[in-house]
Design an enzyme around this catalytic site. Structure first.
Site, PDB file in Angstrom:
ATOM      1  N   LEU A 353       0.942  -1.111   0.099  1.00  0.00           N
ATOM      2  CA  LEU A 353      -0.025  -0.060  -0.186  1.00  0.00           C
ATOM      3  C   LEU A 353       0.974   1.267  -0.080  1.00  0.00           C
ATOM      4  CD1 LEU A 353      -2.739  -0.967   2.668  1.00  0.00           C
ATOM      5  CD2 LEU A 353      -2.717  -1.610   0.165  1.00  0.00           C
ATOM      6  N   ASP A 354       2.001   1.241   0.706  1.00  0.00           N
ATOM      7  CA  ASP A 354       2.709   2.229   0.970  1.00  0.00           C
ATOM      8  C   ASP A 354       3.594   2.652  -0.549  1.00  0.00           C
ATOM      9  OD1 ASP A 354       2.873   3.776   3.306  1.00  0.00           O
ATOM     10  OD2 ASP A 354       3.882   2.301   4.368  1.00  0.00           O
ATOM     11  N   HIS A 355       3.976   1.280  -0.947  1.00  0.00           N
ATOM     12  CA  HIS A 355       4.913   1.702  -2.051  1.00  0.00           C
ATOM     13  C   HIS A 355       4.123   1.934  -3.576  1.00  0.00           C
ATOM     14  CE1 HIS A 355       8.896   0.563  -0.843  1.00  0.00           C
ATOM     15  NE2 HIS A 355       8.451  -0.324   0.074  1.00  0.00           N
TER      16      HIS A 355
END
Length: 475
Positions: A353-355
């Site tokens: 989700l972050d990347h």
């Protein structure tokens, strides 16, 4: 199923350009029940295509350079913090108190990597800094009660929910009304003209000044990517909130890092803002507004600016003002339940989700710059906004994959050919070929090479990371 065509449409891109994208499919990369590899591929591919498009415009090229998305490079980049070595030492990615804990009726996950979050967690539970004490304090309390108490103290703890339980939550309802990539015009002023480019490597963001007001991990991934593409990225942090050194080493490639008190150093910030083209923020919604850093306030003082925002839960809904991180969003939205078992919650094979959101944020900035300089309605300040929880909904919109996590490989099944791309399929044999080493002011680094690739584009960052806060707060 996440695919580059759908996200390219969200970014306002010309669908004809999708034919410029080729994909190398590698079965076994980022194995999961949910279509993580497809999401990662789509996010990186959209970012690379946005970069190639802007570069072609600035170089006066008729044809956009070809883009190649390799699952191996993408998987390595998405797990880059796990591959990082600093003088041969592997960093600790999660602190001892950042983990799943049993509760009276289920599970909670806490996040305590930063000292101030750890202190607030311990204060909320009224226990010493000891995992056994924390576990004992949580074991007899309901998960939702723990979530409320820790958030009430300014800490971070989220109760495990199933996808159905999250779907019934007010924040999920608020997210469902929003696009994956929000794009809003802020003003009618003309942006600063971007000079033409020549030579190679082709650096689409060369000369673009980016103020980086972000923290782990999506925001720094976005600004690290803009730095790869030639942008002058200046990260600013409050002097009293140092970044974790290994985290900074991982996401600091290509950037300069300075400290600035936004209250005491207001005049300096205004000087930086006056010459900036892009401001990227990654704090919880509203946290920076008291410093005059809302998108509207920034655009009023710097007309024609591109403002890019990323948050955990979104800037709206009952959780709009909450702090959050990828691991916590996975737990709240039901991802941890899907990826786990009856005995224990699970997690995605990367902080996807972050990347993923980071690459989408960079792509949105690049497309905003293209629209400003070369669109039908040139100029105008723009706001682009993403949220980890909205990216999670996009991921979960695809059908869960088989229990063995092997994925649905092949051109038709995984969507790689759905955009008219040329597709090759080869085995995934690990990350080694996408890792590199370099000397830096913070030590000898092993790191993941960039996953964003297009013909004549950069293959690595122009500079390694330096010590946190070591640079002057000036362009």
């Amino acid at each position: 199923m996440p695919d580059i065509g759908s996200v390219w449409s969200e970014l306002g891109g010309d669908p004809a350009l999708l034919a410029r994208v080729s994909t190398v499919v590698r079965p076994g990369a980022l194995p999961a029940r949910l279509p993580v590899r497809e999401l990662a591929r789509a996010c990186v591919g959209a970012c690379a295509l946005a970069a190639a498009e802007l570069g072609a415009h600035r170089a006066g090229r008729v044809e956009v350079p070809r883009v190649t998305v390799d699952d191996g490079a993408v998987a390595t980049a998405f797990t880059g913090e796990r591959h990082l070595l600093v003088d041969g030492r592997a960093p600790q990615t999660f602190a001892p108190l950042s983990r799943f804990w049993r509760t009276a009726d289920g599970w909670v996950r806490t996040h305590a990597n930063y000292p101030h979050h750890r202190a607030r967690l311990l204060h909320a539970l009224d226990v010493p800094e000891d995992p056994a004490a924390v576990g004992s304090a949580l074991r007899d309390r309901p998960a939702l009660e723990v979530e409320a108490a820790v958030y009430g103290a300014g800490g971070l703890a989220v109760a495990l929910r199933t996808p159905a339980e999250w779907a019934a939550h007010g924040q999920a309802a608020a997210l469902a009304t929003r696009p994956l990539v929000e794009r809003v015009r802020l003003d009618t002023s003309r942006a600063r003209a971007l000079p033409p480019l020549d030579g190679t490597p082709l650096l689409p963001a060369a000369g673009v000044r980016v103020l980086d007001l972000t923290r782990v991990l999506a925001g720094p991934v976005a600004t690290r990517t803009l730095a790869l593409l030639g942008a002058d990225v200046l990260r600013l942090d409050a002097p009293h909130l140092p970044e974790l050194p290994d985290q900074h080493a991982d996401t600091g490639f290509g950037k300069r890092s300075a400290t600035l008190d936004l209250a005491a150093g207001r005049a300096r910030f205004e000087e930086l803002l006056a010459a900036a083209d892009v401001v990227v923020t990654g704090y919880r919604p509203g946290a920076l507004d008291r410093f005059g850093l809302s998108p509207e306030a920034l655009a009023e003082r710097r007309p024609g600016l591109v403002v890019a925002q990323v948050s955990a839960w979104g800037a709206y809904g009952p959780w709009g003002g909450r702090r959050g991180f990828d691991s916590l969003v996975q737990v709240a939205t039901g991802i941890a339940a899907v990826e786990g078992s009856a005995e224990r919650p699970g997690a995605l094979p990367a902080q996807a989700l972050d990347h993923g959101t980071g690459y989408l944020l960079a792509a949105a900035v690049l497309r905003a710059l293209t629209e400003q300089a070369y669109g039908d309605a040139a100029g105008r300040g723009r706001l682009v906004r993403l949220a980890l929880a909205r990216t999670a909904a996009w991921l979960q919109g695809g059908s869960p994959l088989p229990e063995d996590g092997a994925g649905a490989d092949g051109a038709g099944a995984d969507g790689a050919a759905a955009d008219g791309a040329e597709v090759g399929t080869v085995p995934y044999d690990g990350p080694a070929r996408w890792l590199a080493e370099t000397d830096s002011p913070v030590g000898r680094l092993r790191y993941a090479r960039p996953a964003v690739w297009f013909a004549d584009g950069p293959h690595d960052w122009a500079r390694p990371p330096g010590p946190w806060g070591a640079d002057a707060a000036r362009w």
